[in-house]
Design a protein around this motif. Structure first.
Motif, short mmCIF file in Angstrom:
data_model
loop_
_atom_site.label_atom_id
_atom_site.label_comp_id
_atom_site.label_asym_id
_atom_site.label_seq_id
_atom_site.Cartn_x
_atom_site.Cartn_y
_atom_site.Cartn_z
N LEU A 199 0.86 -1.18 0.00
CA LEU A 199 0.00 0.00 0.00
C LEU A 199 0.90 1.23 0.00
CD1 LEU A 199 -2.81 1.35 0.27
CD2 LEU A 199 -2.52 1.20 2.75
N TYR A 228 -6.58 1.43 -0.86
CA TYR A 228 -6.71 0.42 0.19
C TYR A 228 -7.51 -0.78 -0.33
CZ TYR A 228 -8.35 -1.48 4.71
OH TYR A 228 -8.65 -2.29 5.76
N VAL A 231 -5.60 -2.91 -2.94
CA VAL A 231 -4.61 -3.77 -2.29
C VAL A 231 -5.30 -5.00 -1.70
CG1 VAL A 231 -3.10 -3.93 -0.27
CG2 VAL A 231 -2.87 -2.01 -1.84
N THR A 242 -0.34 -8.68 2.75
CA THR A 242 -0.10 -7.30 3.13
C THR A 242 -0.31 -7.17 4.63
OG1 THR A 242 -0.53 -4.99 2.51
CG2 THR A 242 -2.45 -6.40 2.77
#
Length: 305
Positions: A199, A228, A231, A242
């Protein structure tokens, strides 16, 4: 059942501070008989003398009195906090409050904060601004936003009123189809060989990738985005893992894939979410109330994670 009152404790404290029943009575605007009666009642409850009396020279706390005076100080301080909270709840302050924060935090907290404020402060209108840290700080300094809610990473508190809202730690986000998805906790070594979905952000301090590198883990970057949700969608499709500070209520991505959020055995990063406003603005009812409500929302979310 309590056999004393806050007023009696305040009489006791004033007498201890001034060293004289007469002086305390004058300071508080009551009779010496009222002060004496309060002290007599407290001594009867304690079963010990609180003061040594010296004719023509006032009074002085006994050792027991010193201990109970400190306790009285704490009780009165808590009572004042309660009273201030009650005054805040009574306030009918209204208007618009602009809150600036990161996009990732807006997704998780904006609606709960908005709904909670509408419930308690129906005359307050909230407006959320999502941007990078430098831009939010500039808008705060120029008065374009009223409250900034960032992470405390490298935030210079001097010159601002700052309230800690919640402490959070980074968790690993994986697709539900991952072999690691059923684990309660992960070790950093479990991430070896996995690709990373980054991110991109403008937040001070070291990035999560920097922290991984510092631990000797150097995953290949499979995908990067400033979005956001994009991702999350990439992780859901199995492109890599992540990090996220919170588990969103909705574990499903826009693409329909389910995600899991798993804490690490040894936290890679712990940070605080704070509320910052320009110096002096925390004295305003409307600002203080919004920050207080936001803190309760974030603390409740933190307890669920």
């Amino acid at each position: 059942m309590l056999r004393f009152t806050l007023r009696q404790l305040s009489y006791f404290r004033a007498t201890a501070a001034l060293g004289s029943i007469a002086s305390a009575a004058k300071e508080l605007g009551v009779s010496t008989a009222a002060i004496s009666a309060a002290i007599d009642n407290l001594e009867a409850i304690a079963g010990t003398r609180l003061f040594n009396r010296f004719p023509a020279h006032g009074v002085k706390l006994t050792p027991s009195g010193e201990i109970l005076e400190q306790m009285a100080r704490g009780v009165l301080a808590e009572a004042e906090k309660w009273a201030q909270g009650a005054r805040n709840l009574r306030t009918d302050a209204g208007g618009k409050v602009r809150i600036g924060t990161y996009l990732a935090l807006v997704y998780v907290f904006a609606i709960p904060i908005l709904m909670r404020n509408r419930e308690i402060w129906p005359k307050v209108e909230l407006d959320f601004v999502e941007s990078s840290h430098p831009n939010l700080l500039e808008q705060l300094n120029k008065g374009h936003i009223d409250i900034m809610m960032p992470y405390d990473l490298c935030f210079e508190r001097e010159g601002y009123d700052v309230v800690d809202l919640a402490k959070v730690e980074a968790k690993v986000v994986l697709p539900a189809s991952s072999p690691l998805a059923g684990r309660k906790r992960l070790a950093l070594g479990d991430l070896e060989g996995l690709s990373y979905v980054r991110l991109d952000r403008e937040i001070p301090g070291r990035t999560m990738l920097d922290l991984l590198y510092a631990r000797g883990i150097k995953p290949p970057i499979a995908f990067s985005s400033s979005s956001y949700e994009l991702v999350r969608s990439a992780v859901g499709k199995g492109l890599g893992f992540t990090f996220s500070m919170f588990q969103p209520h909705n574990a499903i991505t826009y693409q329909g894939d389910r995600l899991v959020c798993i804490p690490l055995e040894e936290p890679l990063q712990q940070v605080r979410i704070i509320a910052a406003c320009r110096k002096g603005r925390l004295q305003e009812d409307i600002i203080r109330n919004v920050i207080s409500t936001s803190r309760h929302v974030l603390e409740a979310a933190d307890s669920r994670n």
